[in-house]
Design an enzyme around this catalytic site. Sequence first.
Site, mmCIF file in Angstrom:
data_model
loop_
_atom_site.group_PDB
_atom_site.id
_atom_site.type_symbol
_atom_site.label_atom_id
_atom_site.label_comp_id
_atom_site.label_asym_id
_atom_site.label_seq_id
_atom_site.Cartn_x
_atom_site.Cartn_y
_atom_site.Cartn_z
ATOM 1 N N ARG A 109 0.817 -1.224 0.000
ATOM 2 C CA ARG A 109 0.000 0.000 0.000
ATOM 3 C C ARG A 109 0.848 1.270 0.000
ATOM 4 O O ARG A 109 0.320 2.381 0.012
ATOM 5 C CB ARG A 109 -0.976 -0.023 1.178
ATOM 6 C CG ARG A 109 -0.340 -0.291 2.526
ATOM 7 C CD ARG A 109 -1.391 -0.648 3.571
ATOM 8 N NE ARG A 109 -0.799 -1.051 4.847
ATOM 9 C CZ ARG A 109 -0.422 -2.296 5.129
ATOM 10 N NH1 ARG A 109 -0.541 -3.248 4.241
ATOM 11 N NH2 ARG A 109 0.091 -2.583 6.316
ATOM 12 N N LYS A 134 -7.916 -15.558 2.474
ATOM 13 C CA LYS A 134 -7.201 -16.091 1.303
ATOM 14 C C LYS A 134 -7.066 -17.603 1.417
ATOM 15 O O LYS A 134 -7.283 -18.345 0.470
ATOM 16 C CB LYS A 134 -5.789 -15.490 1.213
ATOM 17 C CG LYS A 134 -5.739 -14.038 0.796
ATOM 18 C CD LYS A 134 -4.281 -13.641 0.613
ATOM 19 C CE LYS A 134 -4.101 -12.145 0.543
ATOM 20 N NZ LYS A 134 -2.722 -11.725 0.465
HETATM 21 O O1 F6P Z 1 -4.185 -9.097 0.384
HETATM 22 C C1 F6P Z 1 -3.649 -7.884 0.738
HETATM 23 C C2 F6P Z 1 -2.437 -7.565 -0.077
HETATM 24 O O2 F6P Z 1 -1.369 -8.345 0.337
HETATM 25 C C3 F6P Z 1 -2.096 -6.093 -0.024
HETATM 26 O O3 F6P Z 1 -1.381 -5.755 1.093
HETATM 27 C C4 F6P Z 1 -1.383 -5.907 -1.304
HETATM 28 O O4 F6P Z 1 -1.317 -4.555 -1.673
HETATM 29 C C5 F6P Z 1 -2.222 -6.737 -2.237
HETATM 30 O O5 F6P Z 1 -2.639 -7.831 -1.449
HETATM 31 C C6 F6P Z 1 -1.558 -7.201 -3.490
HETATM 32 O O6 F6P Z 1 -0.439 -7.986 -3.244
HETATM 33 P P1 F6P Z 1 0.614 -8.316 -4.366
HETATM 34 O O7 F6P Z 1 1.204 -7.033 -4.850
HETATM 35 O O8 F6P Z 1 1.635 -9.213 -3.735
HETATM 36 O O9 F6P Z 1 -0.118 -9.029 -5.487
#
Ligand code: F6P
Length: 556
Positions: free
Chosen positions: A283, A519
């Site tokens: 984020r 998840k």
């Molecule tokens: O599920 C939450 C999360 O891990 C976030 O913190 C993150 O921004 C998003 O999923 C996407 O993750 P990634 O960039 O590893 O696909």
Amino acid sequence: MSTIPVMPSYTETPPSNVPLHRPICQQLRQHYETVRHQHMRDMFAQDPQRFERFSLQLGDLLLDYSKNRITAETMRLLVKLAEEADIAGWRDKMFNGEKINNTENRAVLHVALRNLSEHPVWVDGVDVMPGVRAVIDKMAVFAGQVREGAWRGYSGKRITDVVNIGIGGSDLGPQMVYQALKPYRHPELKVHFISNVDGTHAEEILETLDPETTLFIISSKTFTTQETMTNAFYAREWFLQHAQSACHIARHFVAVSTNREAVAAFGIDVAQMFEFWDWVGGRYSLWSAIGLSIVLAIGHEHFMALLQGAHDMDEHFRHAPFAQNMPVIMALLGIWYNNFFGAESQVILPYDHYLRSLPMYLEQADMESNGKSVDRNGQMVDYATGSIVWGASGINGQHAFYQLIHQGTKLIPADFIVSMQSHSSLQSHHDILVANFLAQTEALMRGRTLAETQSGAGEQSYLPQKVFAGNHPSNALLLKRLTPHALGMLLAAYEHKIFVQGIIWNLNSFDQWGVELGKQLAKQILPELSVHDAVTTHDASTNGLINYYHRWRKAS
Ligand code: F6P
């Protein structure tokens, strides 16, 4: 070493107005008992200097926080709270690359991504800045080639469309910035964003595109996220149906990730991977290679201006005394309402059409960071932490949900974000927009008394319904103009505000364990959706829903 937290009973939630366990909070609580009965209307009447006293200008960004339920004493005590929480010490730890993300044993260095000074930033004895600069250069070269038409698709045509496939931080930041900086975009290069694993999202976007002129950016820090990888494989299949040969993938797919092996396994040459590092939280990643779609859209120079704006805010955050420190002030006001007034949410109200996605972006930034009930030492907290952050375009909200902010039973502190100069040439439209922003903050603050209502021209019936209590707090964040630099400042101010609040609440703002359970369960449930027999392994509700889905899945 973490200890096992004492779990609250199911009915128990941390009370929203329990003071924090810091010595100054006793005084703050006593002070709150006097301030809660004061009306801002009287505060303004008593102090004509209130705007000057409680506003702060930093370059092209002005924060007016005078329409808050505060006095000079409130700010003095809140600044003491920041001192007691050792904001300065934690801030230095962050900027110095210490592993303040304790549960993942990681440094937190999104600030290094926009460190435009000559200063090194060390992690485990290694200066990360050469690597950061190398990726910025690599993005500049690649984006330059695509923008100039030197980088061509497999059939020799120029790239006209870029598709960023990502979710969460790998989507919301770039998408919001792409929208916010529309006037700076390349006229012949469109960026699209696919995040949802609802197949309609990918289908709807791809059906408008030509595979010969489309470039895909697979953006995923982990390169394992189910939604992103499902869409990435679908995009590759869609592309290969037209291109026929896998050797064409190189002209049409690049990756942004920290996971080399997974990128290579997907079939993207790691030379076409734009790297970032585990010390960049998802984020907080729009400043990293996750911003590649931004660089493609607005070009290297404007991207650097965005970084410069953020860097300027970083420097301000590092060096300004707390009483004149924009992110610190924003954070302390949030704490004041959250932990003393018991406010449960905070609303973000942009009065700029191009900032309409900002609330959604800040929802993730804030709530994924501070939505926690276990502190950094593994102890259950007994005070309120992260606010519910929500919002939408302010002017549209006026005709939708503002009623509750004005006359509902909840206290909802509001941030109004307004550009003084519009990118539109319709000045009279802009005047109306600004007049409405001003009217709303004034109405929220002043309200309308019974006497004022009675003396008004309107009907004299239903007076209780027409009286407004007022005393609703708001901040106004005014940008001279929505430029890359101003946007960088604004976003970095919010990032640091979140950081300061996390420290005061004694949280680790940089992990997100709470998203993991869902998840894992989704992975478990997925194969159960296509079995023939009724599923009985879950609770009655989940079993019932799965079996109901079986029925309709078969039918379709
Ligand atoms: O599920 C939450 C999360 O891990 C976030 O913190 C993150 O921004 C998003 O999923 C996407 O993750 P990634 O960039 O590893 O696909």
